[in-house]
Each structure stands twice: as structure tokens, then as C-alpha cells.
Design a protein around this motif. Structure first.
Motif, PDB file in Angstrom:
ATOM      1  N   ARG A  10       0.835  -1.209   0.000  1.00  0.00           N
ATOM      2  CA  ARG A  10       0.000   0.000   0.000  1.00  0.00           C
ATOM      3  C   ARG A  10       0.869   1.259   0.000  1.00  0.00           C
ATOM      4  O   ARG A  10       0.580   2.241  -0.689  1.00  0.00           O
ATOM      5  CB  ARG A  10      -0.931  -0.018   1.206  1.00  0.00           C
ATOM      6  N   PHE A  11       1.929   1.236   0.780  1.00  0.00           N
ATOM      7  CA  PHE A  11       2.862   2.364   0.822  1.00  0.00           C
ATOM      8  C   PHE A  11       3.456   2.613  -0.560  1.00  0.00           C
ATOM      9  O   PHE A  11       3.477   3.755  -1.054  1.00  0.00           O
ATOM     10  CB  PHE A  11       3.962   2.060   1.844  1.00  0.00           C
ATOM     11  N   LEU A  12       3.933   1.559  -1.220  1.00  0.00           N
ATOM     12  CA  LEU A  12       4.535   1.712  -2.548  1.00  0.00           C
ATOM     13  C   LEU A  12       3.503   2.199  -3.566  1.00  0.00           C
ATOM     14  O   LEU A  12       3.816   3.015  -4.437  1.00  0.00           O
ATOM     15  CB  LEU A  12       5.128   0.378  -3.001  1.00  0.00           C
ATOM     16  N   ALA A  13       2.270   1.705  -3.442  1.00  0.00           N
ATOM     17  CA  ALA A  13       1.229   2.118  -4.384  1.00  0.00           C
ATOM     18  C   ALA A  13       0.928   3.611  -4.255  1.00  0.00           C
ATOM     19  O   ALA A  13       0.789   4.317  -5.258  1.00  0.00           O
ATOM     20  CB  ALA A  13      -0.038   1.296  -4.137  1.00  0.00           C
ATOM     21  N   ILE A  14       0.846   4.101  -3.026  1.00  0.00           N
ATOM     22  CA  ILE A  14       0.538   5.519  -2.824  1.00  0.00           C
ATOM     23  C   ILE A  14       1.679   6.394  -3.323  1.00  0.00           C
ATOM     24  O   ILE A  14       1.455   7.415  -3.981  1.00  0.00           O
ATOM     25  CB  ILE A  14       0.247   5.784  -1.337  1.00  0.00           C
TER      26      ILE A  14
END
Length: 399
Positions: A10-14
Motif C-alpha cells: 500500500r505504501f509503494l502504491a501511494i
């Protein structure tokens, strides 16, 4: 206990979403299809919520989603009304955007992330029936969104509405999140998962190469290729999720991952206004649109400005989730709302020990035997990569 690998995704996606909207690099959509990943993670969370709370999960999920939107609306809707937006009953869609709420010329781009909330609302509302169907006929249910998208793309089912198209494009990822929650992806043997992923990636790649969009091979302009490529990506990166205890070995990085997950909606909703506001600086300082230094500086500035807004209004996500509001989250172990610790003095509560710091069988001072302490369930709101909402072609820019 929180799955730190999913937190990392999720961090990488954001981060990818923000960097893409500043730079416009189409390659980023191929390397990491962020929106499909976020919908898959959200689908897994939704299935868990339905199993835990039944029908009340709908109310809880909407309660976590909408307050952050309302904060944005309180700031931007009056500004748009003062700069040309005509007040009609459709303005009330900013309270519950089941279709694109109205926006004026600058709001249509600055508030483009609203498309994600529109789709998220529909997917949440469809989830009880979809989960029931998925558990009784998983393969036909999973295939349905992709067949819908094929029918739309080849002209069998023409539509001008974004909602059916996005059901075809992203609801398959949401259903793969159901499969992840139910353990189906984990139980899938490599001899099945790998060929299926290769087949989907091959079909998606062939469609992408043969159907380039106005920005070349940007997945946001190629819905069917996007859906197939993303499905292959999800099967691999979520279906074979490795352990990620290393995320917390560096305290700073682990805290950054936690903050981003706990403020995902705030970052997502507020980054695009800053991208739009900073774009004129390119001409003012003499940079070319693709100047590497100019792009790097804009990326840093957008993250800094989003950080300031997160400090000011990010706590709304805590309130919406039933947590104690924090300016900077992650400073103490997260507890399930409404549950007090029953551990006697001297025990070690869940979450106070970093993964990997204690070997199996190690005795903990003052605690019961291994297995008697329940792990924290830790729930996180999901988010997304914008497309421009509202009427017309503006929506395609913000994916």
C-alpha cells in the motif's frame, strides 16, 4: 497482527500514484499497477470486515471512507462555487459520490481522485452479494468483471458511463482480494499460479502493444490491457506474499510505512491539488516540462505540502476509524477500538515487539506461555491513483 508486506504494498502504491501524477511517466503504470493493487488490498479488507461484522461492515467501511472526502469538500466546494460552479442538487454528490460530483474548470483536475471513491463506494455496496457468489462459484464470479470489460471494449456492450467500465476494470482486482482473504491464492500450487500469471501477462501485454493510447503505453488509457496485466501482477505479488519483518528493522522506514497506511486517504485526496498548483512553476522558472531537476523538485514539494496537510487534517482518519486522534500516527501500538488490554502488570502487550526480534520458544518476562496473547488485528483504509472525475475527458488524466 498486521501484515507488514501488505502495508508495504500500500505504501509503494501511494508513492507511485503521487510520483506518476507529477512526472506523467507511463512506464510507472506498467512497473507497478498501483490502482489495481489498492483495490485488491481493499477487497481483502472488505471480505475480512464482512466475515467479522456481517452487514454492519458496510456502515463501518463507509464511515471510514467518507469523512476525509467531506473535509476536502468543505474546502474546495465553496471555492468552486465562488469561481463559476453553479449550485444544483448534484452538488450534494460531494457527500456521497455514487456518480461524479460536479466540478468547475480547475476543480475537475485538482479533485480528480474522486473517481476512486466513487468506485470504492460501488464496490463496497456490491460486496455482500459478490462475496456470497464468490464463495459458491469462485471462477465464474471472478471471470464476470473481465468478460464485462471485454464486451465493453469490443463494442458488444457500448456504454458512456464510467461505473460499468470500472466494474470491469477494477472489480476483478477487488475479487482477487476476496481470494487472498480466503487463502485461495496462497493454496494455489505454483504449477497453476505461474502459468496463469504468465498467460494473463502475455495476453495483457499483447493487447497493450497492439492498442497504444494517446500517451503511448500508459495503462490508464488501455483498460483491457490494464485489467489483464494487473491481474497477473496481483497473482504474483499478493498470491506469493513473502514475509516482510525487515520493514520494521529500520525504525524510520517502518514508521513511514505506518504513517502512510494510516493516512492513505488524506495523501490520495490532497496530492493532486498540489500537483496542479505547482505545474505553472515549470514555466515561471524556465524549466522544460520534462526537466529532470524540475520534476524531482516538484515531487519533493508535493510530498512536503501533502505532509503539512496530513498534519492538519489527517487525524480525521483516526476519528473515522474509531481510533484516538494522533498528529503523527504509529507512535504507540494500535489497539482495537473499544477493547482494553486485559494483560496484568508486567506483561508485554501485542505489537510492542518487532517481528523477528524474539526467536521461537523464547520466554517473555511476566507473560503466559506462547500462544496465549492475541495479536492486534490492525485495520487500515485503502486508497488509490487518480483519474480526473467529472464530465468529459478530464477523467483520463488522473488515473
Amino acid at each position: 497482527m498486521r501484515n507488514r508486506y501488505l502495508d508495504l504494498l500500500r505504501f509503494l502504491a501511494i508513492v507511485r500514484v503521487v510520483v506518476y501524477h507529477v512526472t506523467g511517466l507511463a512506464t510507472l503504470t506498467l512497473v507497478f499497477p498501483a490502482m489495481s493493487i489498492m483495490f485488491a488490498l481493499a477487497g481483502s479488507l472488505m471480505a475480512a470486515s464482512l466475515d467479522r461484522s456481517g452487514g454492519s461492515a458496510l456502515r463501518r467501511r463507509l464511515r471510514r471512507l467518507l469523512p476525509s472526502l467531506w473535509v476536502v469538500a468543505v474546502v474546495f466546494v465553496p471555492a468552486m462555487l465562488l469561481t463559476g460552479l453553479v449550485f444544483t442538487p448534484r452538488v450534494l454528490l460531494w457527500l456521497f459520490p455514487i456518480t461524479d460530483p460536479p466540478a468547475n474548470y480547475w476543480g475537475g483536475l485538482a479533485l480528480s481522485p474522486i473517481w476512486y471513491l466513487r468506485d470504492y463506494l460501488w464496490f463496497v455496496l456490491a460486496s455482500p452479494a459478490a462475496l456470497w457468489l464468490f464463495r459458491r462459484a469462485p471462477l465464474p464470479t471472478l471471470a464476470a468483471p473481465y468478460l464485462l470489460l471485454v464486451a465493453i471494449e469490443v463494442g458488444i456492450l457500448p456504454t458512456t458511463s464510467a461505473v460499468p467500465r470500472d466494474f470491469g476494470l477494477y472489480f476483478g482486482a477487488w475479487l482477487l482480494g476476496f481470494a487472498h482473504h480466503d487463502g485461495m491464492l496462497r493454496r494455489l500450487a505454483d504449477r497453476v499460479l505461474v502459468p496463469v500469471a504468465v498467460l494473463l501477462a502475455g495476453a495483457g501485454g499483447a493487447w497493450i502493444l497492439s492498442h497504444p493510447g494517446p500517451r503511448g503505453y500508459d495503462l490508464n488509457d488501455i483498460p483491457l490491457g490494464n485489467a489483464l496485466w494487473s491481474a497477473a501482477f496481483i497473482l504474483v505479488v499478493i498470491g506469493r506474499a513473502p514475509a516482510a519483518a525487515w520493514v520494521d528493522r529500520n525504525r524510520t522506514f517502518g514508521r513511514l510505512v505506518t504513517i502512510t497506511n494510516r493516512r492513505a486517504l488524506t495523501v490520495y485526496l490532497w496530492h493532486m491539488p498540489f500537483v496542479v498548483a505547482l505545474t505553472p512553476l515549470v514555466g515561471l522558472v524556465g524549466w522544460s516540462p520534462r526537466d529532470p531537476w524540475g520534476l524531482a523538485i516538484r515531487v519533493v514539494l508535493v510530498f512536503l505540502l501533502v505532509g503539512v496537510v496530513t498534519l492538519l487534517v489527517g487525524w480525521v482518519e483516526d476519528v473515522a476509524a474509531g481510533r484516538r486522534p494522533e498528529l503523527v500516527p504509529g507512535g504507540r501500538p494500535e489497539q482495537i477500538p473499544g477493547r482494553r488490554s486485559s494483560s496484568p502488570p508486567g506483561t508485554i502487550s501485542p505489537g510492542t515487539i518487532s517481528p523477528g526480534t524474539i526467536s521461537p520458544g523464547t520466554a517473555l518476562p511476566g507473560t503466559a506461555s506462547p500462544g496465549t496473547v492475541s495479536p492486534d488485528s490492525g485495520r487500515v483504509a485503502a486508497v488509490p491513483d487518480p483519474r480526473v472525475p467529472g464530465p468529459g475527458a478530464v477523467e483520463a488524466r488522473a488515473r
